[in-house]
Structure formats: structure tokens, C-alpha cells
Scaffold this active site. Structure first.
Site, PDB file in Angstrom:
ATOM      1  N   GLU A  36       0.812  -1.225   0.000  1.00 12.07           N
ATOM      2  CA  GLU A  36       0.000   0.000   0.000  1.00 12.07           C
ATOM      3  C   GLU A  36       0.848   1.279   0.000  1.00 12.07           C
ATOM      4  OE1 GLU A  36      -3.273   0.245  -0.578  1.00 12.07           O
ATOM      5  OE2 GLU A  36      -3.083  -1.906  -0.926  1.00 12.07           O
ATOM      6  N   GLY A  37       2.093   1.187   0.492  1.00  5.97           N
ATOM      7  CA  GLY A  37       2.985   2.349   0.416  1.00  5.97           C
ATOM      8  C   GLY A  37       3.261   2.698  -1.035  1.00  5.97           C
ATOM      9  N   HIS A  38       3.628   1.683  -1.829  1.00  5.51           N
ATOM     10  CA  HIS A  38       3.848   1.906  -3.267  1.00  5.51           C
ATOM     11  C   HIS A  38       2.551   2.378  -3.926  1.00  5.51           C
ATOM     12  CE1 HIS A  38       6.850  -1.427  -2.335  1.00  5.51           C
ATOM     13  NE2 HIS A  38       7.642  -0.471  -2.785  1.00  5.51           N
ATOM     14  N   GLN A 154      16.767   9.229   0.976  1.00  6.72           N
ATOM     15  CA  GLN A 154      16.696   9.009  -0.472  1.00  6.72           C
ATOM     16  C   GLN A 154      15.920  10.138  -1.150  1.00  6.72           C
ATOM     17  OE1 GLN A 154      15.935   5.087  -2.555  1.00  6.72           O
ATOM     18  NE2 GLN A 154      13.843   5.876  -2.514  1.00  6.72           N
TER      19      GLN A 154
END
Ligand code: AMP
Length: 287
Positions: A36-38, A154
Site C-alpha cells: 500500500e505504500g507503493h 533518499q
């Protein structure tokens, strides 16, 4: 079924066709085993662009020899279903040999921002990240690219690279998506056994503690990180890599929170290295 593109040439010809149609393009770079993060990055791209490319590539050059390149989880069928369900248009899934063809010898490296936090523990990591992201940008030529705040250093490194090298791509940072109990979603959570999964909660608990201290007015970085470390050290399965507060602009350690800052940690739970963080701006605004 969603199209899975394996070659740079094929990806370029699809992009050329979309450009000829006047479409705007969003890129979501991932290493696959999507969650779900992606998905939240795909949703954000869908909302702002006519077409969304999801790259799904376990990038060998960002792993050190002692790290988990071989065991990194993969499930292309699941990834394709998730991208399709969230309305992504194409998956770019090249083999390492397609991205790093024989004689590959050009790298994108960065100083300063990569010196602390994960860059200190993983000295070749960001060179691999900057190189692959530059290649993906050159192949896809997106208008916008989407990165999670989960990997806060990042995100800062990529923003800085785009600015330094005049890449002309808008970098969009998206909030951390968590499990119901607070653990930040990560493909690496799959490595955890049952007791490790419970122990892994110390990361988000420490983040919560740190952010509450900041919210309540604490500005002394040593005091904040000491309290967070104490909480983590009480968990026998946890081993701290780092707990630090850095200037959000250059990722250098600070002693007092007197500017936008990042509080970040990396902790081994058994053999699995997990990360979590909070930006002070998200709690107390710009100071
Ligand atoms: P990865 O596949 O782990 O390399 O991650 C690909 C992208 O998804 C990176 O920009 C990550 O920051 C982002 N991402 C991974 N996990 C999360 C999460 N829990 N919430 C938000 N973004 C995430």
C-alpha cells in the site's frame, strides 16, 4: 492485463507515442513486492499525470555484497495486479543485464547529503540509487516522479540530484503508509517471523515518542535520541544501527532543532534492517 515492458527500446517507443499525444507522464520507481505504500505513490501520480509508469527493478548496484540482493522478495504477478488495480499504465521491469549492459562504467555519485544516516552504514548505496534513478529518468523522461518519505534520505538525495544536475523533473514526496499497529509498510517486513514482527513495533513506538517530545517543546537532539534509544534497547530482538537528528536540507547532524529537521532511525530486528523517521516540519511546522 497490464503491459510489462522488459527493454529500454520498447519503453522509449511507448513514451514517444504518449508524448506525441501530448500526455504528461508520472514515474513511480520501485523495487517491486508492492504494498500500500507503493500504491499511494501510484495514486498520487494518477492524480497529477495522464500516464503513470511504475518501474519494478531490484537494482543490484545499490546493494553491498553482504546485503539481501539474492533474498529480496519478488512477486511479479502480485505487482501487476496491484499496479492495474491502482490504474497504473505500464510496468517497466528490465533484467539487470538490460540496465547494466556489458562494459557499464558511468555512475552518479553525491557528497554531503549521503554522508550520514543510511549513507554512513551503506557507503555505496546512494551511488547505486542515484545512478539507477538517473537512468530511469533518462528512459522515461517523466514530468514528475514520486518517492516515499519512508526513505527520507533518499527523497532528499533525489531532490538534490535533480536540482544539481538540472534534470527538470518535479520530485513529489509522499507520506509514510503504516500497518494498523504503526509499523511502516516495507517489502522487507516479509523477512520477519512472528516474534520479530512484534518486536519491530519498537521502531514506530520510538518515532512516536520522539515526535511527542518535539511536539511538547523538547529541542535538544541528544535528549530526544537518548529517550528513543532507551525504548529500543529494551527490546531484546532489536539492535540499533543509528538514531539521529539531521538538518533536513543537507542531512548533517545537528544538536538543537532550530530549523526543519529529520529524525531518522535504522534498527536491526534479528537480521532484518528496518528504517523509520519523522520530519519535524510535519509536527511543529517550519521553525
Ligand atoms: P522500494 O520498493 O522499497 O525501493 O520503495 C519504492 C518507493 O516506495 C520509494 O520511494 C519508497 O520510499 C516508497 N515506499 C516504500 N514503503 C513506503 C511506505 N510505507 N510509505 C510510503 N512510501 C513507501
Amino acid at each position: 492485463m497490464i503491459e510489462i515492458v522488459k527493454t529500454v527500446a520498447q519503453m522509449r517507443s511507448i513514451i514517444a507515442k504518449w508524448r506525441a499525444e501530448g500526455a504528461s507522464i508520472g514515474l513511480v520507481p520501485t523495487m517491486g513486492f508492492l504494498h500500500e505504500g507503493h500504491a499511494s505513490l501510484i495514486d498520487a501520480s494518477k492524480a497529477q499525470n495522464d500516464r503513470t509508469v511504475v518501474s519494478d527493478f531490484v537494482n543490484p548496484i545499490q546493494f553491498a555484497p553482504n546485503e539481501d540482493l539474492e533474498s529480496y522478495p519478488r512477486d511479479m504477478e502480485h505487482d501487476a495486479a496491484l499496479v492495474e488495480a491502482h490504474g497504473g499504465d505500464i510496468i517497466f521491469n528490465p533484467e539487470p543485464e538490460e540496465m547494466y549492459r556489458g562494459g557499464f562504467s558511468t555512475f552518479v555519485d553525491m557528497t554531503v547529503l549521503t554522508e550520514e544516516l543510511c549513507g554512513l552504514s551503506r557507503p555505496t548505496h546512494f551511488r547505486g540509487v542515484c545512478t539507477v534513478v538517473t537512468k530511469l529518468f533518462n528512459i522515461v523522461r517523466p514530468d514528475r516522479a514520486y518517492f516515499g518519505k519512508k526513505d527520507a534520505q533518499q527523497l532528499a538525495v533525489i531532490k538534490h540530484m535533480v536540482d544539481d544536475l538540472d534534470m527538470g523533473i518535479e520530485i513529489v514526496g509522499c507520506p509514510i503508509v503504516r500497518e494498523n499497529d504503526g509499523l511502516a509498510k516495507s517489502s522487507r517486513n516479509t523477512y520477519l517471523n512472528e516474534s520479530e514482527r512484534k518486536a519491530a513495533l519498537v521502531l514506530s513506538k520510538a518515532i512516536k515518542l520522539g515526535s511527542e517530545l518535539v511536539k511538547n517543546g523538547e529541542r535538544d537532539c541528544a535528549k530526544i535520541t537518548a529517550a528513543m534509544k532507551e525504548l529500543i534497547e529494551a527490546q531484546p530482538l532489536a539492535r540499533i544501527d543509528y538514531v539521529k537528528i539531521v538538518n533536513a536540507a543537507d542531512m548533517q547532524q545537528i544538536t538543537v532543532i532550530d530549523r526543519p529537521s529529520l529524525c531518522a532511525l535504522a534498527v536491526y530486528i534479528g537480521k532484518t534492517r528496518l528504517i523509520d523517521n519523522f520530519f519535524t516540519q510535519d509536527i511543529i511546522g517550519e521553525v
